[in-house]
Design a protein around this motif. Structure first.
Motif: not given
Length: 334
Positions: A186-189, A237-243, A218-222
């Motif tokens: 479970v990633a987080h934006l 998308v380019a790096q590979g999506l989490p589930g 993974a955590v990405r910050h918007g």
């Protein structure tokens, strides 16, 4: 000081080199003022010819039926919806709200605004503080009138009562839903960490995963914008999506969905998505978003109830408001 207007409480404070709260204590014969400071302030009051206006006197003789509201100047969904809810709740309670919006608040600006409100005889002040800077400045600025600060995850202190909706719980509900569907990745934006909302939602994501024995990924910050969600979506998308992914706002989720659509990927087929806010477009996008609904009307009415209790010196219940998860079609079982 302009010659075209009478001196104000702020003018006295500036001339005397003290805070407006100190001047207020002097003119109201309040405690916590040394005799030397009191004498100095009274001398400045006499020299400037300061006189309390009728609105200020109303606090001693009757009710002004007016509150002050300090709000963040952001046009984002949360702050605007909260301001609307607070103003509406004040009106329903028979009060007029004097609203001041600000960005990049300083201690002087907030203190001056409190001074202006007191000059106008407000009975209390609500501070809508989604950003860290406004929340902290407001909590450090005491006043002689009740103050309620809407600041997610913060705590009350002497002179300032904090209230909020439990957004950390909301984030946990979102992540719990994904885990119960079988997701372990479970990633987080996340939203901007200059915002309390962004911080507590990030904290909730991490805490819920750890409660299930899952190491946060993974955590990405918007920055709360759809554009940031779109750019981060393209990168993922380019790096590979989490589930699956928990996105801190519906608007960022909208941009994220666009990036997936352009790449020929589907939700929830290639990735499950849960977001936060339940914006009006959330049920209209494809697929309709599973998201956490904030109860802005409840927050506004509870906030006003708390302020009125403080004004009336009654018991105060600051138990956080509770958000709820709205399940639609953007997450699937694995």
């Amino acid at each position: 000081m302009s010659r075209n207007r009478p001196p104000s409480l702020k003018d006295v404070a500036r001339e005397a080199g003290v805070s407006f709260q100190t001047v207020s204590r002097v003119i109201n014969d309040g405690p916590r003022v040394s005799s030397a400071t009191r004498a100095h302030v009274l001398e400045v009051i006499a020299r400037l010819g300061y006189r309390r206006n009728d609105a200020a006197r109303a606090l001693k003789t009757s009710r002004s039926r007016t509150i002050g509201v300090i709000a963040d100047a952001s046009p984002r969904f949360g702050p605007v919806s909260t301001l609307t809810a607070v103003e509406s709740a004040a009106r329903d309670a028979g009060y007029t709200a004097l609203v001041v919006t600000m960005s990049g608040p300083s201690r002087d600006l907030v203190a001056d605004t409190f001074g202006d409100f007191m000059e106008r005889g407000v009975e209390g002040v609500v501070v809508i503080a989604p950003r860290v800077d406004l929340a902290h400045v407001a909590q450090e600025t005491s006043a002689e009138i009740p103050v309620v600060v809407l600041a997610p995850g913060e705590t009350s202190q002497v002179g300032v009562t904090v209230f909020y909706e439990d957004q950390e719980l909301g984030a946990r509900l979102a992540v719990r839903h994904l885990v119960e569907l079988g997701h372990r990745d479970v990633a987080h934006l996340a939203g901007s960490q200059e915002w309390l909302d962004g911080r507590v939602r990030l904290r909730g994501w991490e805490a819920e995963l750890r409660s299930h024995g899952i190491t946060p990924g993974a955590v990405r910050h918007g920055d709360w914008s759809g554009g940031s969600g779109y750019e981060i979506g393209r990168d993922m998308v380019a790096q590979g999506l989490p589930g699956s992914i928990f996105i801190a706002s519906d608007l960022m989720a909208l941009g994220f969905l666009r990036a997936l659509y352009e790449a020929g990927l589907s939700v929830p087929g290639d990735i499950s998505v849960v977001s936060f806010d339940d914006n009006e477009f959330a049920p209209q996008v494809h697929p309709p978003l599973t998201t956490v609904r904030q109860s802005f009307e409840v927050v506004g009415s509870r906030c006003m109830e708390i302020l009125l209790a403080l004004i009336g010196d009654d018991d105060v219940d600051t138990t956080p408001a509770v958000p709820r998860l709205v399940v639609r079609q953007s997450a699937r079982r694995v």
